[in-house]
Design a protein around this motif. Structure first.
Motif, short mmCIF file in Angstrom:
data_model
loop_
_atom_site.label_atom_id
_atom_site.label_comp_id
_atom_site.label_asym_id
_atom_site.label_seq_id
_atom_site.Cartn_x
_atom_site.Cartn_y
_atom_site.Cartn_z
N ASP A 160 43.75 34.30 50.18
CA ASP A 160 44.30 33.44 49.13
C ASP A 160 43.19 32.83 48.27
OD1 ASP A 160 46.73 32.54 47.91
OD2 ASP A 160 46.24 30.53 48.59
N MET A 161 42.00 32.64 48.83
CA MET A 161 40.87 32.19 48.01
C MET A 161 40.54 33.23 46.95
SD MET A 161 38.48 30.73 51.12
CE MET A 161 36.97 31.10 50.22
N THR A 162 40.52 34.50 47.34
CA THR A 162 40.26 35.57 46.38
C THR A 162 41.37 35.67 45.37
OG1 THR A 162 38.87 36.86 47.88
CG2 THR A 162 40.04 38.08 46.19
N ARG A 163 42.60 35.58 45.83
CA ARG A 163 43.76 35.63 44.93
C ARG A 163 43.67 34.52 43.88
NH1 ARG A 163 47.27 35.33 48.71
NH2 ARG A 163 47.66 37.57 49.01
N ALA A 164 43.27 33.33 44.30
CA ALA A 164 43.18 32.20 43.38
C ALA A 164 42.17 32.47 42.27
CB ALA A 164 42.80 30.93 44.14
N VAL A 165 41.02 33.08 42.61
CA VAL A 165 40.02 33.39 41.59
C VAL A 165 40.56 34.41 40.60
CG1 VAL A 165 37.76 34.46 41.20
CG2 VAL A 165 38.05 32.80 43.05
N LEU A 166 41.13 35.49 41.11
CA LEU A 166 41.55 36.58 40.23
C LEU A 166 42.75 36.22 39.37
CD1 LEU A 166 41.08 39.60 42.66
CD2 LEU A 166 39.64 38.94 40.72
N GLU A 167 43.49 35.19 39.76
CA GLU A 167 44.66 34.78 38.97
C GLU A 167 44.32 33.79 37.86
OE1 GLU A 167 47.36 33.39 41.93
OE2 GLU A 167 48.18 35.39 42.34
N THR A 168 43.09 33.29 37.83
CA THR A 168 42.72 32.38 36.75
C THR A 168 42.62 33.13 35.43
OG1 THR A 168 40.34 32.70 36.97
CG2 THR A 168 41.32 30.97 38.33
N ARG A 169 42.69 32.37 34.33
CA ARG A 169 42.51 32.96 33.01
C ARG A 169 41.18 32.53 32.40
NH1 ARG A 169 46.36 35.10 30.06
NH2 ARG A 169 45.74 33.98 28.17
N VAL A 170 40.30 32.00 33.23
CA VAL A 170 38.98 31.57 32.76
C VAL A 170 37.91 32.23 33.63
CG1 VAL A 170 39.84 29.36 31.90
CG2 VAL A 170 38.97 29.52 34.26
N PRO A 171 36.67 32.34 33.14
CA PRO A 171 35.61 32.93 33.95
C PRO A 171 35.32 32.10 35.19
CG PRO A 171 34.97 32.84 31.63
CD PRO A 171 36.22 32.03 31.77
N VAL A 172 35.04 32.78 36.29
CA VAL A 172 34.67 32.12 37.54
C VAL A 172 33.32 32.70 37.98
CG1 VAL A 172 35.35 31.52 39.87
CG2 VAL A 172 37.11 31.88 38.13
N VAL A 173 32.33 31.82 38.15
CA VAL A 173 30.96 32.24 38.43
C VAL A 173 30.54 31.73 39.80
CG1 VAL A 173 28.55 32.02 37.69
CG2 VAL A 173 30.38 32.22 35.97
N ALA A 180 41.65 39.85 31.99
CA ALA A 180 42.86 40.53 32.47
C ALA A 180 42.68 42.05 32.48
CB ALA A 180 44.05 40.14 31.61
N LEU A 181 41.95 42.58 31.51
CA LEU A 181 41.76 44.02 31.43
C LEU A 181 40.73 44.56 32.43
CD1 LEU A 181 41.66 44.55 27.55
CD2 LEU A 181 43.41 45.41 29.12
N LEU A 182 39.67 43.79 32.66
CA LEU A 182 38.52 44.33 33.38
C LEU A 182 38.37 43.84 34.82
CD1 LEU A 182 35.95 44.17 30.45
CD2 LEU A 182 37.13 46.19 31.34
N ARG A 183 39.06 42.78 35.16
CA ARG A 183 39.05 42.37 36.57
C ARG A 183 39.78 43.41 37.41
NH1 ARG A 183 40.56 35.91 36.20
NH2 ARG A 183 38.41 35.10 36.18
N PRO A 184 39.50 43.42 38.73
CA PRO A 184 40.22 44.36 39.60
C PRO A 184 41.72 44.15 39.51
CG PRO A 184 38.40 43.30 40.77
CD PRO A 184 38.53 42.59 39.46
N PRO A 185 42.50 45.21 39.37
CA PRO A 185 43.97 45.07 39.27
C PRO A 185 44.53 44.40 40.52
CG PRO A 185 43.26 47.30 38.69
CD PRO A 185 42.07 46.62 39.28
N MET A 186 45.42 43.45 40.32
CA MET A 186 45.95 42.70 41.45
C MET A 186 46.77 43.57 42.40
SD MET A 186 44.79 39.70 41.80
CE MET A 186 45.87 39.34 43.17
N ASP A 187 47.43 44.61 41.88
CA ASP A 187 48.19 45.45 42.80
C ASP A 187 47.26 46.17 43.78
OD1 ASP A 187 47.14 47.03 40.76
OD2 ASP A 187 48.88 48.37 40.68
N GLU A 188 46.08 46.59 43.29
CA GLU A 188 45.11 47.22 44.18
C GLU A 188 44.55 46.21 45.18
OE1 GLU A 188 44.33 50.31 44.40
OE2 GLU A 188 45.35 51.13 42.64
N VAL A 189 44.29 45.00 44.69
CA VAL A 189 43.76 43.95 45.56
C VAL A 189 44.77 43.60 46.64
CG1 VAL A 189 43.00 41.54 45.62
CG2 VAL A 189 42.19 43.05 43.80
#
Length: 247
Positions: free
Chosen positions: A78-91, A200-209
């Motif tokens: 869920d930590m990973t899910r939270a990062v990938l669901e944001t609409r802002v950069p996460v560093v 949204a285009l370049l992050r890993p697709p959530m269905d694959e994750v």
């Protein structure tokens, strides 16, 4: 044990348990997912870092010993899910040692900046644990065919090795780490940029994750039911206790 501050419209989420190398309890993992989701709605970007000499020693094995490994792994997911669901950069501002689930968590970040003190350590295989955070999908995406060897060898890497391998994107001085991370977010989110669209285009697709999460949850169930996970964690805890004994 999780601190959230703001600098120049960028949230800085800090792991603040330095006496335990920022090892992640179950509560800290829940708090991190909550903090990332909350910050992602209010700022231009998020930076995650640690205090002291570690980014994070990963799962707090002392706390986790005897608990359901499946539940522990799903908290990491869920930590990973939270990062990938944001609409802002996460560093990830990887200030020091990053171990196990914490190292794997950084794989989903939009960039990873380290210092000469940064180290990556993936010990799970030799402890009898399985990887999490969709590392089975994200690690090969970053480092290619080397992923299998890194996991099976329980590899520990210096900052330069991590940079060469692809786990780090940049190394800066310790003094500049947070500035560099904040500057990267601000550069990516200048007025008029299409950053949200490209994330949204370049992050890993959530269905694959999510499929990777499911496979990793099943793997955690297998090592738990076989007994090797609890044996490995018990060895780790007992070794740590002996190292603290005087003489």
């Amino acid at each position: 044990m999780i601190e959230v501050t703001e600098r120049d419209e960028v949230a800085i989420v800090t792991l603040a348990r330095p006496e335990k190398l920022n090892a992640l309890t179950a509560g800290m993992r829940r708090d991190l997912a909550t903090a990332i989701r909350a910050c992602g709605e209010e700022v231009r970007g998020v930076v995650v870092t640690g205090t002291g000499r570690a980014f994070s020693a990963g799962e707090d094995i002392h706390e986790a010993a005897g608990k359901s490994l499946v539940e522990e792994v799903e908290l990491f997911h869920d930590m990973t899910r939270a990062v990938l669901e944001t609409r802002v950069p996460v560093v990830a501002a990887v200030n020091g040692l990053a171990v196990g689930g914490a190292a794997e968590w950084t794989l989903c970040f939009d960039t990873r900046i380290g210092t000469p003190a940064t180290e990556y350590f993936l010990p799970e295989n030799h402890i009898g644990l399985s990887v999490s955070n969709a590392a089975s999908y994200l690690l090969p995406r970053l480092v290619g065919a080397r992923a299998l060897k890194l996991v099976l060898d329980s590899t520990r890497m210096t900052a330069e090795q991590a940079l060469a391998t692809g786990l780090l994107d940049e190394i800066v001085s310790s003094e500049r780490l947070l500035d560099a991370a904040v500057d990267r977010v601000r550069h990516w989110t200048r007025p008029g940029t299409a950053t949200a669209v490209h994330l949204a285009l370049l992050r890993p697709p959530m269905d694959e994750v999510e499929r990777a999460f499911a496979r990793e949850t099943e793997a955690a169930k297998q090592v738990e039911e076989s007994g090797i996970a609890q044996e490995g964690m018990s060895r780790f805890v007992n070794r740590a206790r002996r190292s603290r004994q005087p003489g």
